[in-house]
Design an enzyme around this catalytic site. Structure first.
Site, PDB file in Angstrom:
ATOM      1  N   HIS A 119      -0.164  -2.177  -7.219  1.00 39.69           N
ATOM      2  CA  HIS A 119      -1.626  -2.094  -7.310  1.00 39.69           C
ATOM      3  C   HIS A 119      -2.139  -2.558  -8.662  1.00 39.69           C
ATOM      4  CE1 HIS A 119      -1.630   1.124  -3.919  1.00 39.69           C
ATOM      5  NE2 HIS A 119      -1.526  -0.102  -3.453  1.00 39.69           N
ATOM      6  N   SER A 175       0.381  10.791  -1.588  1.00 38.01           N
ATOM      7  CA  SER A 175      -0.182  11.512  -0.429  1.00 38.01           C
ATOM      8  C   SER A 175      -0.034  10.712   0.859  1.00 38.01           C
ATOM      9  CB  SER A 175      -1.679  11.785  -0.677  1.00 38.01           C
ATOM     10  OG  SER A 175      -2.359  10.534  -0.783  1.00 38.01           O
TER      11      SER A 175
HETATM   12  C1  BV8 Z   1      -5.299  -3.950   1.859  1.00 40.57           C
HETATM   13  C2  BV8 Z   1      -5.750   0.701  -7.793  1.00 40.57           C
HETATM   14  C3  BV8 Z   1      -5.629  -5.857   3.186  1.00 40.57           C
HETATM   15  C4  BV8 Z   1      -7.125   1.167  -8.045  1.00 40.57           C
HETATM   16  C5  BV8 Z   1      -5.439   1.492  -5.550  1.00 40.57           C
HETATM   17  C6  BV8 Z   1     -11.173   0.848   5.869  1.00 40.57           C
HETATM   18  C7  BV8 Z   1     -11.952   0.050   5.047  1.00 40.57           C
HETATM   19  C8  BV8 Z   1     -11.393  -0.728   4.018  1.00 40.57           C
HETATM   20  C9  BV8 Z   1     -10.008  -0.730   3.827  1.00 40.57           C
HETATM   21  C10 BV8 Z   1      -9.251   0.075   4.656  1.00 40.57           C
HETATM   22  C11 BV8 Z   1      -9.817   0.853   5.651  1.00 40.57           C
HETATM   23  N1  BV8 Z   1      -8.800   1.514   6.278  1.00 40.57           N
HETATM   24  C12 BV8 Z   1      -7.640   1.182   5.698  1.00 40.57           C
HETATM   25  C13 BV8 Z   1      -7.896   0.294   4.726  1.00 40.57           C
HETATM   26  C14 BV8 Z   1      -6.914  -0.331   3.883  1.00 40.57           C
HETATM   27  C15 BV8 Z   1      -6.993   0.342   2.512  1.00 40.57           C
HETATM   28  C16 BV8 Z   1      -6.672   1.810   2.646  1.00 40.57           C
HETATM   29  O1  BV8 Z   1      -5.535   2.160   2.879  1.00 40.57           O
HETATM   30  N2  BV8 Z   1      -7.717   2.652   2.504  1.00 40.57           N
HETATM   31  C17 BV8 Z   1      -7.510   4.095   2.605  1.00 40.57           C
HETATM   32  C18 BV8 Z   1      -8.479   4.815   1.662  1.00 40.57           C
HETATM   33  C19 BV8 Z   1      -7.760   4.494   4.070  1.00 40.57           C
HETATM   34  N3  BV8 Z   1      -6.002  -0.312   1.718  1.00 40.57           N
HETATM   35  C20 BV8 Z   1      -6.343  -1.392   0.994  1.00 40.57           C
HETATM   36  O2  BV8 Z   1      -7.480  -1.804   0.893  1.00 40.57           O
HETATM   37  C21 BV8 Z   1      -5.193  -2.119   0.328  1.00 40.57           C
HETATM   38  N4  BV8 Z   1      -5.310  -3.503   0.620  1.00 40.57           N
HETATM   39  O3  BV8 Z   1      -5.170  -3.259   2.840  1.00 40.57           O
HETATM   40  O4  BV8 Z   1      -5.470  -5.291   1.901  1.00 40.57           O
HETATM   41  C22 BV8 Z   1      -5.567  -7.310   3.018  1.00 40.57           C
HETATM   42  C23 BV8 Z   1      -4.698  -8.036   3.812  1.00 40.57           C
HETATM   43  C24 BV8 Z   1      -4.632  -9.399   3.654  1.00 40.57           C
HETATM   44  C25 BV8 Z   1      -5.432 -10.028   2.700  1.00 40.57           C
HETATM   45  C26 BV8 Z   1      -6.297  -9.275   1.898  1.00 40.57           C
HETATM   46  C27 BV8 Z   1      -6.375  -7.911   2.046  1.00 40.57           C
HETATM   47  C28 BV8 Z   1      -5.261  -1.991  -1.188  1.00 40.57           C
HETATM   48  C29 BV8 Z   1      -5.027  -0.575  -1.572  1.00 40.57           C
HETATM   49  C30 BV8 Z   1      -4.917  -0.508  -3.088  1.00 40.57           C
HETATM   50  C31 BV8 Z   1      -6.147   0.148  -3.654  1.00 40.57           C
HETATM   51  N5  BV8 Z   1      -5.921   0.384  -5.075  1.00 40.57           N
HETATM   52  N6  BV8 Z   1      -5.185   1.632  -6.853  1.00 40.57           N
HETATM   53  C32 BV8 Z   1      -7.106   2.235  -9.092  1.00 40.57           C
HETATM   54  O5  BV8 Z   1      -6.036   2.849  -9.325  1.00 40.57           O
HETATM   55  O6  BV8 Z   1      -8.179   2.452  -9.651  1.00 40.57           O
HETATM   56  S1  BV8 Z   1      -5.034   2.782  -4.539  1.00 40.57           S
HETATM   57  C33 BV8 Z   1      -5.101   4.193  -5.473  1.00 40.57           C
HETATM   58  O7  BV8 Z   1      -5.177   5.275  -4.584  1.00 40.57           O
HETATM   59  C34 BV8 Z   1      -3.844   4.443  -6.233  1.00 40.57           C
HETATM   60  O8  BV8 Z   1      -3.254   3.315  -6.778  1.00 40.57           O
HETATM   61  C35 BV8 Z   1      -2.952   5.096  -5.232  1.00 40.57           C
HETATM   62  O9  BV8 Z   1      -2.203   4.151  -4.567  1.00 40.57           O
HETATM   63  C36 BV8 Z   1      -3.943   5.677  -4.275  1.00 40.57           C
HETATM   64  C37 BV8 Z   1      -3.870   7.158  -4.415  1.00 40.57           C
HETATM   65  O10 BV8 Z   1      -2.710   7.503  -3.745  1.00 40.57           O
HETATM   66  P1  BV8 Z   1      -1.622   8.436  -4.442  1.00 40.57           P
HETATM   67  O11 BV8 Z   1      -0.930   7.688  -5.518  1.00 40.57           O
HETATM   68  O12 BV8 Z   1      -0.829   8.929  -3.304  1.00 40.57           O
HETATM   69  O13 BV8 Z   1      -2.415   9.602  -5.151  1.00 40.57           O
HETATM   70  P2  BV8 Z   1      -3.039  10.887  -4.439  1.00 40.57           P
HETATM   71  O14 BV8 Z   1      -3.895  11.573  -5.446  1.00 40.57           O
HETATM   72  O15 BV8 Z   1      -3.644  10.475  -3.128  1.00 40.57           O
HETATM   73  O16 BV8 Z   1      -1.778  11.811  -4.091  1.00 40.57           O
HETATM   74  C38 BV8 Z   1      -1.048  12.428  -5.146  1.00 40.57           C
HETATM   75  C39 BV8 Z   1       0.125  13.134  -4.495  1.00 40.57           C
HETATM   76  O17 BV8 Z   1       0.906  13.715  -5.535  1.00 40.57           O
HETATM   77  C40 BV8 Z   1      -0.295  14.292  -3.568  1.00 40.57           C
HETATM   78  O18 BV8 Z   1       0.467  14.227  -2.396  1.00 40.57           O
HETATM   79  C41 BV8 Z   1       0.044  15.545  -4.374  1.00 40.57           C
HETATM   80  O19 BV8 Z   1       0.503  16.602  -3.542  1.00 40.57           O
HETATM   81  C42 BV8 Z   1       1.187  15.055  -5.238  1.00 40.57           C
HETATM   82  N7  BV8 Z   1       1.317  15.734  -6.526  1.00 40.57           N
HETATM   83  C43 BV8 Z   1       0.333  16.193  -7.343  1.00 40.57           C
HETATM   84  N8  BV8 Z   1       0.887  16.751  -8.449  1.00 40.57           N
HETATM   85  C44 BV8 Z   1       2.235  16.625  -8.327  1.00 40.57           C
HETATM   86  C45 BV8 Z   1       2.511  15.988  -7.109  1.00 40.57           C
HETATM   87  N9  BV8 Z   1       3.762  15.731  -6.702  1.00 40.57           N
HETATM   88  C46 BV8 Z   1       4.775  16.110  -7.515  1.00 40.57           C
HETATM   89  N10 BV8 Z   1       4.584  16.733  -8.696  1.00 40.57           N
HETATM   90  C47 BV8 Z   1       3.340  17.005  -9.129  1.00 40.57           C
HETATM   91  N11 BV8 Z   1       3.171  17.625 -10.310  1.00 40.57           N
END
Ligand code: BV8
Length: 231
Positions: free
Chosen positions: A112, A180
């Site tokens: 990312h 997540s």
């Molecule tokens: C793509 C950079 C296609 C930014 C990030 C509807 C409309 C539009 C798009 C979509 C849609 N439905 C689906 C999509 C696709 C979309 C998507 O998945 N959306 C989601 C919201 C539904 N995905 C995309 O758009 C991707 N691109 O699909 O492109 C395409 C194809 C061809 C040509 C062109 C395009 C791009 C996705 C990348 C977005 N950018 N990051 C920034 O950082 O500012 S994503 C961003 O959120 C992060 O990078 C990270 O990946 C994500 C968050 O996820 P996590 O890392 O899992 O973090 P989270 O807080 O959620 O979870 C933390 C976990 O840790 C928890 O489980 C917790 O329990 C645990 N935890 C907490 N503390 C601890 C712990 N574990 C252990 N120890 C601890 N102490």
């Protein structure tokens, strides 16, 4: 033995880097999915640059934790291919692997993008960038280009997908740490690993929405669960 490890915000949480879901997905009242998009950048570049400038400045105050270091120790002794794919845009894995250099079969991919890099919107040239990015930061490379964060926004294609998919198709062990499973395509990697016949393990603070997709689950804080799993 080929290993693929996927990490998310949870591996950096204990270093003091906020996760996305903990901030209930909001930043200054804006949904992150709205700020971290090309449309968000076009609509309000100052807001989006500030979102990343603040997170880039925060990196100076944090350091790799025991989970990052456990993966660096593993990469130093691993015999075979080891691909570490991170969704995180912080440089904590990078710093851990500088402290403990990896064996030859290791590769780190920021799928990312990276907070400490900027990209010219005209030429695509990528620069190492530690300071703030201003709204219309002129590109040093291209007169009519401006610099944007080298970050993959929602709706944009993640980096190095072919390399990642090839590694998943050849892997024997897939370990997902601190994510997540809310964001695709990263959330789908476990299925590719299963189809390749790999053993799949989820390491997280608690079971995620995708827990049933894994053969095993190891739950607890990453700084305890990751060293324990790989020791
Ligand atoms: C793509 C950079 C296609 C930014 C990030 C509807 C409309 C539009 C798009 C979509 C849609 N439905 C689906 C999509 C696709 C979309 C998507 O998945 N959306 C989601 C919201 C539904 N995905 C995309 O758009 C991707 N691109 O699909 O492109 C395409 C194809 C061809 C040509 C062109 C395009 C791009 C996705 C990348 C977005 N950018 N990051 C920034 O950082 O500012 S994503 C961003 O959120 C992060 O990078 C990270 O990946 C994500 C968050 O996820 P996590 O890392 O899992 O973090 P989270 O807080 O959620 O979870 C933390 C976990 O840790 C928890 O489980 C917790 O329990 C645990 N935890 C907490 N503390 C601890 C712990 N574990 C252990 N120890 C601890 N102490």
């Amino acid at each position: 033995m080929n290993l693929v490890v996927l990490t998310g915000a949870g591996i950096s949480a204990e270093s003091g880097v906020p996760t996305f879901r903990a901030s209930d997905g909001l930043w200054e009242g804006h949904r992150i999915e709205a700020v971290a998009t090309p449309e968000g950048f076009a609509a309000d570049p100052a807001l989006v640059q500030d979102f990343y400038n603040q997170r880039r400045r925060h990196l100076a105050k944090v350091a790799p934790n025991a989970a990052h270091r456990a993966l660096a120790d593993l990469a130093a002794r691993w015999r075979g291919d080891f691909l570490l794919v991170t969704q995180n845009v912080d440089d904590l894995h990078d710093r851990a692997h500088v402290e403990t250099p990896p064996a030859p079969g290791f590769e780190l991919i920021h799928m990312h993008g990276e907070l400490l890099k900027a990209r010219c919107t005209a030429s695509g040239a990528v620069y190492y960038w530690t300071g703030d990015l201003e709204t219309a930061h002129a590109s040093p490379h291209h007169p009519q280009g401006v610099l944007r964060p080298h970050i993959v926004w929602f709706g944009e294609m993640p980096l190095a997908m072919e390399r990642i998919e090839a590694a998943l198709e050849a892997c024997d062990l897939f370990v997902s740490i601190g994510t997540s499973g809310a964001v695709y395509p990263a959330a789908g990697f476990v299925q590719l690993a299963r189809m390749a016949g790999a053993r799949t393990v989820e390491i997280n603070l608690e079971p995620t929405q995708g827990a049933r997709l894994f053969d095993e689950g190891v739950y607890g804080p990453a700084t305890e669960a990751v060293p324990a799993f790989f020791d």
